[in-house]
Design a protein around this motif. Structure first.
Motif, PDB file in Angstrom:
ATOM      1  N   ASP A 247      33.351  57.605  69.656  1.00  6.70           N
ATOM      2  CA  ASP A 247      33.749  56.477  70.505  1.00  6.70           C
ATOM      3  C   ASP A 247      32.526  55.746  71.060  1.00  6.70           C
ATOM      4  N   VAL A 248      31.476  56.478  71.407  1.00  5.10           N
ATOM      5  CA  VAL A 248      30.254  55.856  71.933  1.00  5.10           C
ATOM      6  C   VAL A 248      29.543  55.091  70.817  1.00  5.10           C
ATOM      7  N   ARG A 249      29.441  55.686  69.632  1.00 10.28           N
ATOM      8  CA  ARG A 249      28.800  54.999  68.496  1.00 10.28           C
ATOM      9  C   ARG A 249      29.525  53.695  68.167  1.00 10.28           C
ATOM     10  N   ILE A 250      30.835  53.733  68.153  1.00  7.33           N
ATOM     11  CA  ILE A 250      31.614  52.530  67.845  1.00  7.33           C
ATOM     12  C   ILE A 250      31.319  51.442  68.873  1.00  7.33           C
ATOM     13  N   ARG A 251      31.283  51.825  70.141  1.00  3.57           N
ATOM     14  CA  ARG A 251      31.017  50.839  71.206  1.00  3.57           C
ATOM     15  C   ARG A 251      29.581  50.313  71.124  1.00  3.57           C
ATOM     16  N   LEU A 252      28.629  51.180  70.796  1.00  2.00           N
ATOM     17  CA  LEU A 252      27.241  50.717  70.663  1.00  2.00           C
ATOM     18  C   LEU A 252      27.112  49.736  69.502  1.00  2.00           C
ATOM     19  N   MET A 253      27.740  50.053  68.387  1.00  2.00           N
ATOM     20  CA  MET A 253      27.646  49.178  67.210  1.00  2.00           C
ATOM     21  C   MET A 253      28.351  47.840  67.447  1.00  2.00           C
ATOM     22  N   ALA A 254      29.359  47.836  68.300  1.00  2.00           N
ATOM     23  CA  ALA A 254      30.099  46.605  68.582  1.00  2.00           C
ATOM     24  C   ALA A 254      29.468  45.791  69.706  1.00  2.00           C
ATOM     25  N   ALA A 255      28.516  46.363  70.400  1.00  2.00           N
ATOM     26  CA  ALA A 255      27.912  45.681  71.548  1.00  2.00           C
ATOM     27  C   ALA A 255      27.286  44.356  71.120  1.00  2.00           C
ATOM     28  N   SER A 256      27.449  43.354  71.975  1.00  2.00           N
ATOM     29  CA  SER A 256      26.902  42.031  71.656  1.00  2.00           C
ATOM     30  C   SER A 256      25.749  41.647  72.581  1.00  2.00           C
ATOM     31  N   SER A 257      25.415  42.543  73.530  1.00  2.00           N
ATOM     32  CA  SER A 257      24.292  42.245  74.423  1.00  2.00           C
ATOM     33  C   SER A 257      23.664  43.542  74.929  1.00  2.00           C
ATOM     34  N   ALA A 258      22.415  43.430  75.343  1.00  2.00           N
ATOM     35  CA  ALA A 258      21.722  44.585  75.915  1.00  2.00           C
ATOM     36  C   ALA A 258      22.430  45.049  77.185  1.00  2.00           C
ATOM     37  N   ASP A 259      22.934  44.113  77.978  1.00  2.00           N
ATOM     38  CA  ASP A 259      23.647  44.483  79.201  1.00  2.00           C
ATOM     39  C   ASP A 259      24.875  45.327  78.895  1.00  2.00           C
ATOM     40  N   GLU A 260      25.560  45.005  77.814  1.00  2.00           N
ATOM     41  CA  GLU A 260      26.733  45.782  77.401  1.00  2.00           C
ATOM     42  C   GLU A 260      26.324  47.224  77.062  1.00  2.00           C
ATOM     43  N   VAL A 261      25.199  47.383  76.392  1.00  2.00           N
ATOM     44  CA  VAL A 261      24.681  48.714  76.046  1.00  2.00           C
ATOM     45  C   VAL A 261      24.324  49.483  77.319  1.00  2.00           C
ATOM     46  N   LEU A 262      23.619  48.830  78.228  1.00  2.00           N
ATOM     47  CA  LEU A 262      23.225  49.492  79.478  1.00  2.00           C
ATOM     48  C   LEU A 262      24.449  49.883  80.306  1.00  2.00           C
ATOM     49  N   ASP A 263      25.454  49.018  80.340  1.00  2.00           N
ATOM     50  CA  ASP A 263      26.698  49.340  81.055  1.00  2.00           C
ATOM     51  C   ASP A 263      27.381  50.559  80.434  1.00  2.00           C
ATOM     52  N   LEU A 264      27.369  50.632  79.111  1.00  3.93           N
ATOM     53  CA  LEU A 264      27.975  51.774  78.419  1.00  3.93           C
ATOM     54  C   LEU A 264      27.286  53.075  78.841  1.00  3.93           C
ATOM     55  N   PHE A 265      25.947  53.106  78.835  1.00  3.62           N
ATOM     56  CA  PHE A 265      25.246  54.330  79.230  1.00  3.62           C
ATOM     57  C   PHE A 265      25.467  54.629  80.710  1.00  3.62           C
ATOM     58  N   ARG A 266      25.488  53.609  81.549  1.00  2.00           N
ATOM     59  CA  ARG A 266      25.751  53.813  82.980  1.00  2.00           C
ATOM     60  C   ARG A 266      27.106  54.498  83.164  1.00  2.00           C
ATOM     61  N   GLU A 267      28.107  53.988  82.468  1.00  2.00           N
ATOM     62  CA  GLU A 267      29.457  54.539  82.560  1.00  2.00           C
ATOM     63  C   GLU A 267      29.521  55.969  82.003  1.00  2.00           C
ATOM     64  N   GLU A 268      28.934  56.183  80.839  1.00  2.00           N
ATOM     65  CA  GLU A 268      29.014  57.491  80.190  1.00  2.00           C
ATOM     66  C   GLU A 268      28.188  58.569  80.899  1.00  2.00           C
ATOM     67  N   GLU A 269      27.132  58.167  81.596  1.00  2.00           N
ATOM     68  CA  GLU A 269      26.257  59.149  82.229  1.00  2.00           C
ATOM     69  C   GLU A 269      26.593  59.404  83.689  1.00  2.00           C
ATOM     70  N   LYS A 270      27.573  58.713  84.228  1.00  2.94           N
ATOM     71  CA  LYS A 270      27.841  58.875  85.665  1.00  2.94           C
ATOM     72  C   LYS A 270      28.208  60.306  86.044  1.00  2.94           C
ATOM     73  N   ASP A 271      28.788  61.060  85.129  1.00  5.02           N
ATOM     74  CA  ASP A 271      29.171  62.435  85.414  1.00  5.02           C
ATOM     75  C   ASP A 271      28.177  63.464  84.877  1.00  5.02           C
ATOM     76  N   PHE A 272      27.110  62.978  84.216  1.00  2.00           N
ATOM     77  CA  PHE A 272      26.084  63.881  83.688  1.00  2.00           C
ATOM     78  C   PHE A 272      25.105  64.238  84.805  1.00  2.00           C
ATOM     79  N   PRO A 273      24.651  65.473  84.849  1.00  6.15           N
ATOM     80  CA  PRO A 273      23.629  65.817  85.837  1.00  6.15           C
ATOM     81  C   PRO A 273      22.298  65.171  85.479  1.00  6.15           C
ATOM     82  N   GLN A 274      21.478  64.926  86.487  1.00  5.13           N
ATOM     83  CA  GLN A 274      20.126  64.426  86.252  1.00  5.13           C
ATOM     84  C   GLN A 274      19.327  65.468  85.484  1.00  5.13           C
ATOM     85  N   ILE A 275      18.370  65.012  84.699  1.00  2.43           N
ATOM     86  CA  ILE A 275      17.469  65.935  84.010  1.00  2.43           C
ATOM     87  C   ILE A 275      16.349  66.281  84.971  1.00  2.43           C
TER      88      ILE A 275
END
Length: 156
Positions: free
Chosen positions: A128-156
């Motif tokens: 699902d993430v790969r599909i959304r990345l490949m369909a992204a039409s802007s850098a902001d869309e990519v950054l928003d995707l990672f922001r959304e997907e990483e919100k529940d990930f712990p910090q490294i």
């Protein structure tokens, strides 16, 4: 350290039209050429290519992750590109690549380097993430995707 913290819009290029693995790696290196963390672009190129010669960084699921631990950078450097045409990257699953991340971290950041490789692989490895990345039409869309997907990930 999260992907969204390292990736900036000037290090994201979408729908590149290239024809070879070497062109992709060269383009990824040119994307980060002006990154403030890059101290020595020629050394970074040497180290990324050296790592690639050891074993292809085509990690499967249409993803390539050229990377290096190197003193050519002073802080972690990350770039992302989507490819308009699939490219043979000699991937472990023999599938062509459409999504490329370039990661370079300072030599002394081994633990962080491994954690970042793991995080990128885990997130981008999801269909699902790969599909959304490949369909992204802007850098902001990519950054928003990672922001959304990483919100529940712990910090490294």
């Amino acid at each position: 350290m999260k992907i969204e913290d390292l990736l900036s819009d000037d290090c994201i290029v979408l729908h590149l039209e290239l024809t070879s693995k070497s062109q992709v790696i060269d383009k990824m290196l040119s994307i980060v050429a002006d990154h403030p963390g890059v101290k020595d672009h020629d050394k970074l190129r040497q180290d990324v290519l050296k790592r690639e010669k050891e074993m292809s960084t085509g990690i499967g699921k249409q993803i390539a992750l050229p990377h290096a631990k190197t003193d050519a950078v002073s802080s972690p450097v990350l770039a992302l590109a989507t490819l308009g045409t699939e490219i043979n990257f000699e991937s472990i699953d023999n599938e062509p690549v459409q999504l490329v991340f370039l990661l370079a971290t300072p030599e002394e950041m081994l633990a962080e380097h491994l954690k970042l490789l793991s995080r990128i692989t885990r997130l981008a490895g999801r269909e699902d993430v790969r599909i959304r990345l490949m369909a992204a039409s802007s850098a902001d869309e990519v950054l928003d995707l990672f922001r959304e997907e990483e919100k529940d990930f712990p910090q490294i």
